[in-house]
Design an enzyme around this catalytic site. Structure first.
Site, PDB file in Angstrom:
ATOM      1  N   CYS A  18       0.860  -1.190   0.000  1.00  0.00           N
ATOM      2  CA  CYS A  18       0.000   0.000   0.000  1.00  0.00           C
ATOM      3  C   CYS A  18       0.888   1.229   0.000  1.00  0.00           C
ATOM      4  O   CYS A  18       1.516   1.553   1.016  1.00  0.00           O
ATOM      5  CB  CYS A  18      -0.921   0.007   1.216  1.00  0.00           C
ATOM      6  SG  CYS A  18      -1.980   1.462   1.229  1.00  0.00           S
ATOM      7  N   GLY A  19       0.945   1.914  -1.135  1.00  0.00           N
ATOM      8  CA  GLY A  19       1.831   3.066  -1.274  1.00  0.00           C
ATOM      9  C   GLY A  19       1.410   4.254  -0.431  1.00  0.00           C
ATOM     10  O   GLY A  19       2.257   4.926   0.177  1.00  0.00           O
ATOM     11  N   HIS A  20       0.098   4.546  -0.382  1.00  0.00           N
ATOM     12  CA  HIS A  20      -0.323   5.708   0.417  1.00  0.00           C
ATOM     13  C   HIS A  20      -0.009   5.472   1.883  1.00  0.00           C
ATOM     14  O   HIS A  20       0.343   6.399   2.618  1.00  0.00           O
ATOM     15  CB  HIS A  20      -1.816   6.008   0.201  1.00  0.00           C
ATOM     16  CG  HIS A  20      -2.739   5.355   1.169  1.00  0.00           C
ATOM     17  ND1 HIS A  20      -3.236   4.079   1.010  1.00  0.00           N
ATOM     18  CD2 HIS A  20      -3.263   5.800   2.343  1.00  0.00           C
ATOM     19  CE1 HIS A  20      -4.022   3.771   2.026  1.00  0.00           C
ATOM     20  NE2 HIS A  20      -4.061   4.788   2.851  1.00  0.00           N
ATOM     21  N   ASP A  49     -10.088   3.960  -3.828  1.00  0.00           N
ATOM     22  CA  ASP A  49      -8.946   4.717  -3.325  1.00  0.00           C
ATOM     23  C   ASP A  49      -9.154   6.196  -3.632  1.00  0.00           C
ATOM     24  O   ASP A  49      -9.369   6.581  -4.770  1.00  0.00           O
ATOM     25  CB  ASP A  49      -7.661   4.208  -3.983  1.00  0.00           C
ATOM     26  CG  ASP A  49      -6.411   4.645  -3.241  1.00  0.00           C
ATOM     27  OD1 ASP A  49      -6.436   5.720  -2.615  1.00  0.00           O
ATOM     28  OD2 ASP A  49      -5.409   3.925  -3.308  1.00  0.00           O
ATOM     29  N   GLY A  62      -0.591   4.578  -4.521  1.00  0.00           N
ATOM     30  CA  GLY A  62       0.867   4.485  -4.600  1.00  0.00           C
ATOM     31  C   GLY A  62       1.367   3.241  -5.292  1.00  0.00           C
ATOM     32  O   GLY A  62       2.249   3.301  -6.168  1.00  0.00           O
ATOM     33  N   SER A  63       0.809   2.069  -4.929  1.00  0.00           N
ATOM     34  CA  SER A  63       1.246   0.838  -5.593  1.00  0.00           C
ATOM     35  C   SER A  63       0.722   0.780  -7.023  1.00  0.00           C
ATOM     36  O   SER A  63       1.345   0.164  -7.899  1.00  0.00           O
ATOM     37  CB  SER A  63       0.793  -0.387  -4.804  1.00  0.00           C
ATOM     38  OG  SER A  63      -0.611  -0.380  -4.606  1.00  0.00           O
TER      39      SER A  63
END
Length: 357
Positions: free
Chosen positions: A107-109, A272, A277-278
């Site tokens: 999870c990028g965020h 989202d 991010g991902s």
């Protein structure tokens, strides 16, 4: 006699089940996408590796996920993070990512938010003096992700950036039969999680102006079609071999200084709010694979849900198994929104939460 705000802000908890520890949490958001970080109260997550811990939590502690994320304490689009020890010597912390359906691999965020959190809560040392950048190595289920946190005076300041695990295109120009839409070409790429990518225009929608519910229905149809017609495989682990969701784009994949817009629908039709991010990581890997983006060409990725922007670029080539891959840098800004203690009362029939469709 009036009760003052100070008198109401008492340092004790309301009546609750003494056998169920309160979940102490800090809430943040990155580009509008929420993150609820557990500080204390989660039972021990057992396992020799992070992926084993992920399996253990899914099998034995899923009630914690539901209490954290579901109504009445959260909502169907809430996102969570449980911090756990990592078996990797270079990791500052390990993390399990929680969503409305289960447990993500990346999870990028959340990584952008956890970079700030780790520095501000003393999980990593700050640079000795003056402004600088602190390194936070975060062990995610997909692997070790390096976050770089701008800081000054021992506290986080400004945006955070991270360097991804090897990201790659798994399938391009894949023909999929989507019920209600017919046959269409989609791409599948990995940025710590697998996503299907398709221009919203192919589904008769404008990603920038369509109603969110229409985008959700269309993206979910693509996700289910890909799951039924294509087998996802990750070279390193079957734990990572699943399609997380579909990202609908504006179709502007060729390099441009103008932002390109997308929306990600993942898990159980979870939307989202950030550019993802991902997903940005996977989309950059896909564009690099197609020759549309060169190393160190920076692009802006805009969320159609909130208008928030992440920036990203491929910083170097890599390998994942036998697949050509890239390491991607993604930058964004996270903010704190609150802190809370989440409790359970014994007699509450909805103690473990619920979701509305």
């Amino acid at each position: 006699m009036q009760t003052t705000e100070r008198e109401l802000a008492v340092p004790w908890l309301p009546p609750h089940d003494p056998g169920t520890p309160a979940l102490s949490v800090v809430d943040m958001h990155t580009g509008g996408e929420p993150l609820r970080i557990v500080l204390a109260g989660c039972p021990e997550v057992v396992g020799p590796t992070l992926l084993a811990k992920r399996r253990y939590m899914r099998q034995h502690l899923d009630h914690v996920r539901r209490r954290l994320l579901f109504e009445p304490r959260g909502h169907r689009d809430m996102y969570g993070a449980v911090l756990v020890p990592s078996e990797l010597p270079d990791a500052h912390l390990g993390v399990l990512f929680l969503h409305n359906e289960g447990y993500s691999s990346m999870c990028g965020h959340a990584v952008l938010a956890l970079g700030r959190f780790a520095l501000d809560f003393g999980l990593v040392p700050a640079p000795v003096a003056g402004p600088g950048e602190a390194l936070v190595n975060i062990h995610c289920p997909c692997g070790l992700v390096a976050a770089f946190v701008n800081c000054e005076g021992g506290r986080s300041r400004g945006p955070v950036r991270f360097h991804s695990v090897p990201a790659f295109a798994l399938a391009t120009d894949l023909l999929v039969d989507v019920p209600g839409h017919g046959k269409m070409v989609v791409d599948i790429a990995y940025g710590g999680a697998f996503y299907a990518f398709v221009s919203a225009e192919k589904l008769g929608l404008d990603v920038c102006s369509a109603k969110t519910k229409d985008l959700v229905v269309a993206a979910s149809a693509v996700t289910e079609a890909v799951k039924a017609q294509f087998k996802i495989h990750h070279p390193d682990s079957e734990d990572l071999s699943f399609l997380y969701g579909t990202i609908l784009t504006d179709g502007k994949d060729a390099y441009s200084e103008e932002p390109t817009t997308n929306i990600c629908v993942f898990a159980d039709e979870q939307v989202d709010r950030s550019p993802t991010g991902s997903g940005v990581t996977a989309r950059i890997a896909l564009q690099f694979h197609k020759g549309l983006l060169q190393l160190n060409q920076t692009r802006d990725f805009k969320s159609s849900a909130t208008g928030s922007v992440f920036t990203g670029k491929a910083v170097r080539e890599a390998k994942c198994g036998d697949l050509k891959a890239v390491i991607v840098e993604v930058s964004g800004q996270a903010y704190y929104t609150g802190a809370a203690s989440l409790i359970v009362e014994d007699a509450d029939p909805l103690r473990d939460g619920f979701l509305l469709k």
